[in-house]
Scaffold this motif. Structure first.
Motif, PDB file in Angstrom:
ATOM      1  N   ASP A 165       0.804  -1.219   0.000  1.00  0.00           N
ATOM      2  CA  ASP A 165       0.000   0.000   0.000  1.00  0.00           C
ATOM      3  C   ASP A 165       0.841   1.276   0.000  1.00  0.00           C
ATOM      4  O   ASP A 165       0.319   2.363   0.209  1.00  0.00           O
ATOM      5  N   TYR A 225       2.728   4.306  -1.650  1.00  0.00           N
ATOM      6  CA  TYR A 225       2.735   5.097  -2.881  1.00  0.00           C
ATOM      7  C   TYR A 225       3.723   6.248  -2.718  1.00  0.00           C
ATOM      8  O   TYR A 225       3.876   6.801  -1.640  1.00  0.00           O
ATOM      9  N   ARG A 267       3.030   3.702  -7.548  1.00  0.00           N
ATOM     10  CA  ARG A 267       3.042   2.706  -6.493  1.00  0.00           C
ATOM     11  C   ARG A 267       4.456   2.177  -6.290  1.00  0.00           C
ATOM     12  O   ARG A 267       5.199   1.968  -7.242  1.00  0.00           O
ATOM     13  N   SER A 311       5.046  -3.134  -7.718  1.00  0.00           N
ATOM     14  CA  SER A 311       4.189  -3.427  -8.857  1.00  0.00           C
ATOM     15  C   SER A 311       3.194  -4.511  -8.483  1.00  0.00           C
ATOM     16  O   SER A 311       3.457  -5.354  -7.627  1.00  0.00           O
ATOM     17  N   SER A 312       2.050  -4.468  -9.118  1.00  0.00           N
ATOM     18  CA  SER A 312       1.022  -5.463  -8.806  1.00  0.00           C
ATOM     19  C   SER A 312       1.487  -6.826  -9.291  1.00  0.00           C
ATOM     20  O   SER A 312       2.067  -6.963 -10.357  1.00  0.00           O
ATOM     21  N   LYS A 367       7.981  -4.366 -13.833  1.00  0.00           N
ATOM     22  CA  LYS A 367       6.926  -3.356 -13.662  1.00  0.00           C
ATOM     23  C   LYS A 367       6.125  -3.179 -14.914  1.00  0.00           C
ATOM     24  O   LYS A 367       6.529  -3.229 -15.983  1.00  0.00           O
TER      25      LYS A 367
END
Length: 176
Positions: free
Chosen positions: A154, A156, A162, A165-166, A176
């Motif tokens: 979480d 940022y 962010r 990376s997700s 990324k």
């Protein structure tokens, strides 16, 4: 007799195009424009001033090896304004004077080199200050906001990007 002549040096011309070309590199006009550290002069005037014996630009092209180190140190510790006044004084004495003394020419060369050194040191310190301010600004933008949560997923940056990376952490090989 010619119909046109240079208003600065009196050089005669047959047509106005010759006069126009001459005005771009007229030695007397270049001298009256002033030293390059004082005013922004064109490249053609700068080139013309380098050819005039006794000007600041000419002195910078000369070797400064004959000047003793004690004198170099004394000139570099002198205030910049005093050196500028001395350069202008010596220029007015030496330029277009047939009876120049070697002593004054050597003094002009030494003072010109010292003035150039002082000016370069000031600009380098200004550049360092600007660089430090830019790095400080960049660091403040890139510091992550940790006010939201303790979870690494979480976090940022202030720029909105962010930190992770997700799909996984960057250290696990996820692009990324």
């Amino acid at each position: 007799m010619s119909a046109f002549s240079c208003p600065e040096c009196g050089w005669p011309f047959k047509d106005p195009s010759e006069q126009k070309n001459h005005n771009k590199r007229c030695v007397r006009k270049a001298y009256r424009a002033g030293p390059s550290y004082k005013t922004n002069i064109s490249k053609s005037f700068l080139k013309a001033r380098k050819t005039i014996e006794g000007t600041y630009e000419w002195a910078l092209l000369q070797s400064n090896k004959a000047t003793p180190n004690k004198l170099k140190i004394a000139f570099t510790t002198t205030p910049k304004e005093k050196l500028a006044k001395e350069i202008e004084r010596l220029e007015s004495i030496l330029v277009f004077n047939e009876s120049r003394s070697d002593r004054e020419l050597k003094r002009l060369i030494a003072i010109s080199h010292a003035f150039s050194t002082i000016t370069n040191q000031l600009t380098q310190s200004d550049k360092k200050k600007l660089r430090k301010a830019a790095v400080r600004d960049l660091n403040s933008k890139l510091k992550p906001d940790t006010h939201m949560s303790n979870d690494i997923m979480d976090v940022y940056f202030k720029s909105g990007v962010r930190a992770v990376s997700s799909g996984g952490l960057p250290s696990l090989g996820k692009n990324k």
